[in-house]
Motif scaffolding. Structure first.
Motif, mmCIF file in Angstrom:
data_model
loop_
_atom_site.group_PDB
_atom_site.id
_atom_site.type_symbol
_atom_site.label_atom_id
_atom_site.label_comp_id
_atom_site.label_asym_id
_atom_site.label_seq_id
_atom_site.Cartn_x
_atom_site.Cartn_y
_atom_site.Cartn_z
ATOM 1 N N THR A 161 0.703 -1.523 -0.081
ATOM 2 C CA THR A 161 -0.356 -0.041 0.243
ATOM 3 C C THR A 161 0.826 0.816 0.309
ATOM 4 O O THR A 161 2.143 1.065 0.316
ATOM 5 C CB THR A 161 -0.415 -0.022 1.486
ATOM 6 O OG1 THR A 161 -0.212 0.340 2.122
ATOM 7 C CG2 THR A 161 -1.151 -1.070 1.111
ATOM 8 N N GLN A 162 0.186 2.269 -0.299
ATOM 9 C CA GLN A 162 1.167 3.939 -0.091
ATOM 10 C C GLN A 162 1.793 4.150 1.029
ATOM 11 O O GLN A 162 2.812 4.214 1.107
ATOM 12 C CB GLN A 162 0.179 5.016 -0.755
ATOM 13 C CG GLN A 162 0.909 5.828 -0.951
ATOM 14 C CD GLN A 162 0.199 7.068 -0.778
ATOM 15 O OE1 GLN A 162 -1.305 6.892 -2.078
ATOM 16 N NE2 GLN A 162 0.429 8.913 -0.902
ATOM 17 N N PRO A 204 3.527 9.339 3.971
ATOM 18 C CA PRO A 204 2.898 8.571 2.428
ATOM 19 C C PRO A 204 2.483 10.055 1.128
ATOM 20 O O PRO A 204 2.447 9.703 -0.040
ATOM 21 C CB PRO A 204 1.269 8.001 2.917
ATOM 22 C CG PRO A 204 1.585 8.082 4.608
ATOM 23 C CD PRO A 204 2.855 9.010 5.076
ATOM 24 N N LEU A 218 3.667 8.116 -7.858
ATOM 25 C CA LEU A 218 2.781 6.901 -7.607
ATOM 26 C C LEU A 218 2.311 6.896 -9.163
ATOM 27 O O LEU A 218 1.941 6.187 -9.888
ATOM 28 C CB LEU A 218 2.037 6.514 -6.868
ATOM 29 C CG LEU A 218 3.028 5.341 -5.374
ATOM 30 C CD1 LEU A 218 2.438 5.237 -4.543
ATOM 31 C CD2 LEU A 218 3.440 3.982 -5.585
ATOM 32 N N TYR A 242 2.318 10.362 -3.544
ATOM 33 C CA TYR A 242 0.951 10.450 -3.968
ATOM 34 C C TYR A 242 1.146 10.679 -5.469
ATOM 35 O O TYR A 242 1.261 9.843 -6.657
ATOM 36 C CB TYR A 242 0.220 11.228 -3.479
ATOM 37 C CG TYR A 242 -1.439 11.108 -4.574
ATOM 38 C CD1 TYR A 242 -2.349 10.166 -3.907
ATOM 39 C CD2 TYR A 242 -1.452 12.032 -5.553
ATOM 40 C CE1 TYR A 242 -3.081 9.813 -4.866
ATOM 41 C CE2 TYR A 242 -2.672 11.758 -5.851
ATOM 42 C CZ TYR A 242 -3.588 11.066 -5.195
ATOM 43 O OH TYR A 242 -4.653 11.194 -6.469
ATOM 44 N N ARG A 283 -2.017 -0.652 -9.752
ATOM 45 C CA ARG A 283 -2.942 -1.387 -8.356
ATOM 46 C C ARG A 283 -3.429 -2.814 -8.427
ATOM 47 O O ARG A 283 -3.817 -2.813 -9.426
ATOM 48 C CB ARG A 283 -4.054 -0.144 -8.464
ATOM 49 C CG ARG A 283 -3.550 1.602 -8.355
ATOM 50 C CD ARG A 283 -5.142 2.008 -8.277
ATOM 51 N NE ARG A 283 -4.658 3.080 -8.501
ATOM 52 C CZ ARG A 283 -4.378 4.262 -6.892
ATOM 53 N NH1 ARG A 283 -4.716 3.443 -6.095
ATOM 54 N NH2 ARG A 283 -3.779 5.269 -6.363
#
Length: 258
Positions: free
Chosen positions: A31-32, A43, A50, A47, A61
């Motif tokens: 996960t992030q 995180p 990613l 963002y 994803r």
């Protein structure tokens, strides 16, 4: 790293490479938040990066909020030095296969959602099926595509298919094809009528890596000859193809079971 070595730093590029290198060592993705923790950053710092990596096809994803590498970098590498080396090893074997089977054959690798022809050997006679080197062919309706999918793990297969965009925009493996994979693996090859050319049967066998995954496939587009007595039948041609692929697999480091 000295101060002079670090003067041309590119923080955004470093961040992107950090993400790729981190995900490369993780099965099942992150996960992030997990990614940020692994790299000791917040995180929010990841963002946009990613998002760009997903949009450019390097990351995908999975399971909603997890991120994993695609095979894009693997595919890019396949089309450069490793592929040239593979082609150089394969060429004399493919030439001998064409002479013995009296049929053309092609060497195919996976690249970004498609099967790509990287080498072609024409039939020694007047007639044969030829496919241009560099041609992209579909994973779902060709013998080469079926073989590349069948001889890979379900996890890697899912990543391969995630990069594939069919005419209908789906990335799901058809149910009837999924059911065929075990049969293909059990018999060691795929044999199916060509979806593009009438009266041609594609015979495809894998070139295996040490971990038993397919790094390539060799396909004979088998075309019955009028003078059948002068050429092997499809059963004999299949055995010749399997012998050729086994020889090339050994050059790739694969050890056949005792």
């Amino acid at each position: 790293m000295t101060e002079s070595d670090d003067r041309y730093r590119a923080p955004a590029l470093d961040k992107g490479l950090d993400i790729l290198e981190c995900l490369a060592g993780i099965e099942g993705g992150l996960t992030q938040a997990e990614l940020a923790k692994a790299l000791d950053r917040s995180p929010n710092q990841f963002y946009r990066m990613l998002d760009r990596l997903v949009r450019r096809g390097y990351v995908t994803r999975i399971e909603g909020d997890r991120f994993a590498l695609t095979l894009k970098m693997f595919g890019m590498a396949q089309l450069h030095a490793p592929t040239r080396r593979l082609v150089s090893y394969a060429t004399p074997l493919m030439r001998a296969l064409a002479e013995e089977s009296r049929q053309a054959n092609q060497l195919v690798v996976f690249d970004r959602g498609k099967a790509v022809v990287v080498a072609q050997q024409e039939a020694p006679g007047y007639w044969g099926i030829s496919i241009r080197v560099g041609s992209h062919i579909d994973l779902f309706d060709t013998g080469s595509g079926h073989t590349l999918l069948a001889f890979n793990t379900p996890e890697r297969r899912a990543l391969m298919v995630a990069e594939n965009q069919t005419p209908h925009g789906t990335t799901e493996i058809p149910a009837d094809l999924t059911a065929k994979f075990e049969r293909i693996r059990a018999q060691g090859y795929e044999q199916m009528p060509s979806a593009q050319t009438a009266n041609v049967v594609n015979i495809s066998a894998p070139v295996l890596a040490p971990d038993d995954s397919a790094i390539a496939a060799i396909t004979i587009p088998f075309m019955p000859l009028v003078d059948a007595a002068a050429a092997p039948d499809i059963t004999a041609a299949t055995k010749l193809l399997q012998t050729t692929c086994a020889s090339l697999s050994r050059l790739a480091g694969h050890e056949a079971p005792d």
